[in-house]
Enzyme design. Structure first.
Site, PDB file in Angstrom:
ATOM      1  N   ASP A 194     106.359  30.518  -6.228  1.00  0.00           N
ATOM      2  CA  ASP A 194     105.537  29.393  -6.189  1.00  0.00           C
ATOM      3  C   ASP A 194     104.243  29.520  -5.924  1.00  0.00           C
ATOM      4  O   ASP A 194     103.503  28.409  -5.771  1.00  0.00           O
ATOM      5  CB  ASP A 194     106.458  28.410  -5.271  1.00  0.00           C
ATOM      6  CG  ASP A 194     106.415  28.799  -3.617  1.00  0.00           C
ATOM      7  OD1 ASP A 194     105.650  29.819  -3.577  1.00  0.00           O
ATOM      8  OD2 ASP A 194     106.782  28.081  -2.817  1.00  0.00           O
ATOM      9  N   ASP A 250      96.636  29.925  20.431  1.00  0.00           N
ATOM     10  CA  ASP A 250      95.484  29.462  19.866  1.00  0.00           C
ATOM     11  C   ASP A 250      94.492  28.550  20.577  1.00  0.00           C
ATOM     12  O   ASP A 250      94.951  27.540  21.028  1.00  0.00           O
ATOM     13  CB  ASP A 250      96.069  28.731  18.455  1.00  0.00           C
ATOM     14  CG  ASP A 250      94.873  28.234  17.786  1.00  0.00           C
ATOM     15  OD1 ASP A 250      94.265  29.277  16.900  1.00  0.00           O
ATOM     16  OD2 ASP A 250      94.886  27.012  17.627  1.00  0.00           O
ATOM     17  N   ASP A 268     102.642  32.899  16.641  1.00  0.00           N
ATOM     18  CA  ASP A 268     101.281  31.929  17.044  1.00  0.00           C
ATOM     19  C   ASP A 268     101.716  30.775  17.658  1.00  0.00           C
ATOM     20  O   ASP A 268     102.524  29.883  17.220  1.00  0.00           O
ATOM     21  CB  ASP A 268     100.515  31.664  15.912  1.00  0.00           C
ATOM     22  CG  ASP A 268      99.058  31.922  15.908  1.00  0.00           C
ATOM     23  OD1 ASP A 268      98.281  31.604  17.061  1.00  0.00           O
ATOM     24  OD2 ASP A 268      98.480  32.112  14.876  1.00  0.00           O
ATOM     25  N   GLU A 290      93.497  33.286  22.790  1.00  0.00           N
ATOM     26  CA  GLU A 290      92.218  33.077  21.932  1.00  0.00           C
ATOM     27  C   GLU A 290      91.219  32.111  22.623  1.00  0.00           C
ATOM     28  O   GLU A 290      91.307  31.052  23.049  1.00  0.00           O
ATOM     29  CB  GLU A 290      92.535  32.428  20.502  1.00  0.00           C
ATOM     30  CG  GLU A 290      91.248  32.466  19.821  1.00  0.00           C
ATOM     31  CD  GLU A 290      91.470  31.425  18.652  1.00  0.00           C
ATOM     32  OE1 GLU A 290      90.566  31.411  17.570  1.00  0.00           O
ATOM     33  OE2 GLU A 290      92.042  30.340  18.619  1.00  0.00           O
ATOM     34  N   ASP A 326     104.512  36.353  -2.150  1.00  0.00           N
ATOM     35  CA  ASP A 326     105.396  35.222  -2.476  1.00  0.00           C
ATOM     36  C   ASP A 326     106.473  35.955  -3.209  1.00  0.00           C
ATOM     37  O   ASP A 326     106.414  36.414  -3.879  1.00  0.00           O
ATOM     38  CB  ASP A 326     104.474  34.565  -3.135  1.00  0.00           C
ATOM     39  CG  ASP A 326     105.181  33.384  -4.204  1.00  0.00           C
ATOM     40  OD1 ASP A 326     106.133  32.851  -3.571  1.00  0.00           O
ATOM     41  OD2 ASP A 326     104.550  33.096  -5.215  1.00  0.00           O
ATOM     42  N   ASP A 364     105.473  33.786   1.593  1.00  0.00           N
ATOM     43  CA  ASP A 364     106.648  32.926   2.312  1.00  0.00           C
ATOM     44  C   ASP A 364     107.314  33.932   3.178  1.00  0.00           C
ATOM     45  O   ASP A 364     107.131  35.211   3.183  1.00  0.00           O
ATOM     46  CB  ASP A 364     107.745  32.411   1.539  1.00  0.00           C
ATOM     47  CG  ASP A 364     108.078  33.232   0.340  1.00  0.00           C
ATOM     48  OD1 ASP A 364     108.225  34.624   0.395  1.00  0.00           O
ATOM     49  OD2 ASP A 364     108.065  32.807  -1.081  1.00  0.00           O
ATOM     50  N   HIS A 400      92.180  35.884  10.240  1.00  0.00           N
ATOM     51  CA  HIS A 400      92.181  34.715   9.537  1.00  0.00           C
ATOM     52  C   HIS A 400      91.189  33.881   9.481  1.00  0.00           C
ATOM     53  O   HIS A 400      90.827  32.967   8.607  1.00  0.00           O
ATOM     54  CB  HIS A 400      93.592  34.019   9.514  1.00  0.00           C
ATOM     55  CG  HIS A 400      93.733  33.162  11.066  1.00  0.00           C
ATOM     56  ND1 HIS A 400      93.691  33.922  12.101  1.00  0.00           N
ATOM     57  CD2 HIS A 400      93.544  31.773  11.489  1.00  0.00           C
ATOM     58  CE1 HIS A 400      93.819  33.070  13.058  1.00  0.00           C
ATOM     59  NE2 HIS A 400      93.554  31.720  12.654  1.00  0.00           N
ATOM     60  N   ASP A 401      90.176  33.774  10.568  1.00  0.00           N
ATOM     61  CA  ASP A 401      89.220  32.720  10.995  1.00  0.00           C
ATOM     62  C   ASP A 401      87.971  33.714  10.787  1.00  0.00           C
ATOM     63  O   ASP A 401      86.853  33.006  10.569  1.00  0.00           O
ATOM     64  CB  ASP A 401      89.246  32.323  12.272  1.00  0.00           C
ATOM     65  CG  ASP A 401      90.340  31.254  12.381  1.00  0.00           C
ATOM     66  OD1 ASP A 401      90.590  30.530  11.429  1.00  0.00           O
ATOM     67  OD2 ASP A 401      90.539  30.951  13.536  1.00  0.00           O
ATOM     68  N   ASN A 431     108.958  33.911  -4.374  1.00  0.00           N
ATOM     69  CA  ASN A 431     109.831  33.113  -5.199  1.00  0.00           C
ATOM     70  C   ASN A 431     108.978  32.510  -6.262  1.00  0.00           C
ATOM     71  O   ASN A 431     109.331  31.549  -7.090  1.00  0.00           O
ATOM     72  CB  ASN A 431     110.509  31.848  -4.431  1.00  0.00           C
ATOM     73  CG  ASN A 431     109.562  30.981  -3.720  1.00  0.00           C
ATOM     74  OD1 ASN A 431     108.427  31.050  -3.872  1.00  0.00           O
ATOM     75  ND2 ASN A 431     109.921  29.995  -2.935  1.00  0.00           N
TER      76      ASN A 431
END
Length: 559
Positions: A25, A199, A98, A256, A21, A29, A329-330, A23
């Site tokens: 928040d 995907d 992706d 995938e 990150d 990003d 990520h899964d 910034n």
């Protein structure tokens, strides 16, 4: 077998929300990615696979796209994306985007138009059906629990969503939809993208008539995979995409395909008339799943891992190409599933890396895997963010009254948020990921496990991965050699050879905390040996027989 740059590459997956990150928040990003490109260059990877950064309401963390040609405002701007791409290309790193086109967001313009009326010009962009006797059009269950259908009050009909109800399935039967998707792909190719990960692409074609799934249990909704996995027109649709777009460029394309078997893998990836370069199959990932699917958990067995990996190595050789991965990520963190994330975290993470990277296929590293990041155990369901986790918890605890402790144990083992905790950069607050409040909590072990510590330690997991990548660039046998399993019945050792011309690699991995005896099969002869990589100090010894230390791995080059 033809030589290709994407066969020789190593890919690093960035999950942008959790990477860095810039910034404050609390959300990773695009500028945050750009800030860390030197780190990726130091690791030595060739390609970044970037999970979705398109405009999205974030019901499924960006896998629900509302505008395929714009950047999510939380992540930054198109100008910042272009700066990131330039920064990658300057460093010799390619970008794999992706492509999420089985479904869009329900906030996409196409769907907003589609739901207005039955005769809207966009109606047929999605799969709409009238209900049956006041119920859904069929009994299919969603991947994310509950019905795969959502009633829409505007027109009184149901739309299909194999995933979240905010992810309506696109109707690939409609040539206008396919043409729109082709144009989206061209848009990003024109911007300089080097490839695409497709995907959930094996569910784009549904069986005509959308028949009811077989009833196999007492649940209201049933698994209808036989009617949407590898559907009747899937290969036709992908061939069209390849002919119209992919084949006109030097791209890396990976499908995938959670349902793929060997025959499907060959059909998808063979160099004569395949439609993509390589695939992600799920067979090894499913070794921890029982007959009831992902949440029906069981222990994996080394014999099964050998069987699955060997089948894909041998049967795909010379006919297609595979992706080598153990987490993304899964999926949960591999060292927590296939290694030992406590006493032998470093040793077993290195062992898993060596064992995987020495196989035939293109290796993928998921962010933090090179640090040995582990699964997390948050104290409350409220600490989790994944829509799949929350849907499952609601169904199990609130509707079926299963003990919450039992359900949380399932989440600790298989929940997708295991991979989505913030990247652990240093020992400062929030692991250096953000100066704000992170969108999901950081794994508490970040003070011991982080990139700053890894970069200071020449014996770290990071530098082990770096050496594996360097070896891949130096030895063609790692990329193109033939695979052969040895010691097939050994309960603790997974050993195999890779052979190209007169060069052989001997890869030995101990998947246990025991000290088993390795005995070299008599048919493996050699006149000289060279130790290429190991995760323990190894002296000069006879490799015909020696004891392995817990989670030890070695690779010898034999000539």
């Amino acid at each position: 077998m033809s030589k290709q740059w994407w066969k020789e590459s190593v890919v690093y997956q960035v999950y942008p929300r959790s990477f860095n990150d810039s910034n404050g928040d609390g959300i990773g990003d695009i500028k945050g990615i750009t800030e860390k490109l030197d780190y990726l260059q130091e690791l030595g990877i060739d390609v970044v696979w970037l999970s979705p950064v398109y405009q999205s309401p974030n019901d499924d963390n960006g896998y629900d796209i509302s505008d395929y040609r714009d950047i999510m405002s939380e992540f930054g701007t198109m100008e910042e994306w272009e700066e990131m791409l330039d920064g990658m290309h300057v460093r010799g790193i390619k970008l794999l985007m992706d492509l999420v086109v089985n479904h869009s967001s329900d906030e996409h313009t196409w769907f907003l138009e589609s739901r207005k009326s039955k005769d809207n010009e966009y109606r047929d962009y999605y799969i709409w059906r009238p209900g049956k006797d006041g119920k859904a059009p069929n009994n299919w269950a969603s991947f994310f629990s509950g019905s795969a259908w959502q009633n829409d009050e505007e027109t009184g009909e149901y739309y299909l969503h194999l995933f979240s109800k905010k992810q309506p399935d696109l109707n690939w039967e409609n040539p206008k939809v396919r043409s729109e998707i082709h144009d989206v792909v061209r848009f990003w190719i024109d911007k300089g993208v080097d490839g695409f990960r497709l995907d959930a692409i094996d569910v784009i074609s549904k069986t005509e008539g959308l028949p009811d799934a077989k009833v196999v249990n007492d649940d209201q909704y049933q698994w209808g995979g036989e009617y949407f996995f590898n559907g009747p027109r899937m290969m036709e649709f992908l061939k069209e995409l390849d002919d119209e777009v992919f084949s006109k460029h030097d791209l890396m394309t990976v499908a995938e395909t959670s349902s793929a078997d060997i025959d499907r893998g060959i059909a998808l990836t063979n160099e004569q008339d395949g439609v993509v370069n390589m695939l992600f199959h799920f067979e090894h990932m499913d070794l921890t799943s029982g007959p009831g699917g992902k949440w029906d958990q069981k222990d994996w067995e080394l014999a099964d891992l050998k069987r699955v990996m060997t089948k894909w190595q041998n049967d795909l050789e010379g006919k297609g190409w595979n992706s080598l991965y153990m987490e993304n990520h899964d999926q949960p963190r591999s060292v927590s599933v296939f290694g030992n994330d406590k006493e032998y975290r470093v040793k077993s993470a290195k062992m898993l890396a060596t064992w995987l990277h020495m196989m035939q296929g293109t290796p993928y590293i998921y962010q933090g895997q090179e640090l040995g990041m582990t699964n997390v155990r948050f104290g409350s369901i409220e600490d989790y963010r994944d829509v799949e986790i929350h849907n499952m918890y609601k169904e199990q605890v609130l509707e079926k009254e299963v003990d919450p402790v039992t359900v949380m144990e399932k989440i600790y083992k298989k929940g997708r948020d295991n991979a989505r905790t913030p990247m652990q950069w240093d020992a400062s607050e929030n692991a250096g990921f953000t100066t704000g409040d992170p969108w999901i909590k950081v794994n508490p072990n970040y003070k011991e496990i982080n990139a700053e510590e890894a970069l200071k330690d020449p014996a770290s997991i990071f530098y082990h991965y770096k050496k594996l990548i360097e070896l891949r660039k130096k030895h063609d046998v790692i990329v193109y050699g033939s695979y052969k399993l040895i010691l097939e019945d050994h309960s603790e050792i997974y050993a195999y050879t890779r052979t190209l011309n007169d060069e052989t690699l001997l890869v030995i991995s101990n998947f246990s905390d025991k000290t088993p005896l390795f005995e070299l099969p008599e048919d493996i002869g050699f006149s000289s040996k060279e130790l290429l990589i190991s995760n323990y100090e190894v002296g000069e010894e006879d490799i015909k027989g020696f004891k392995l230390k817990p989670y030890e791995s070695r690779v010898y080059r034999l000539t």
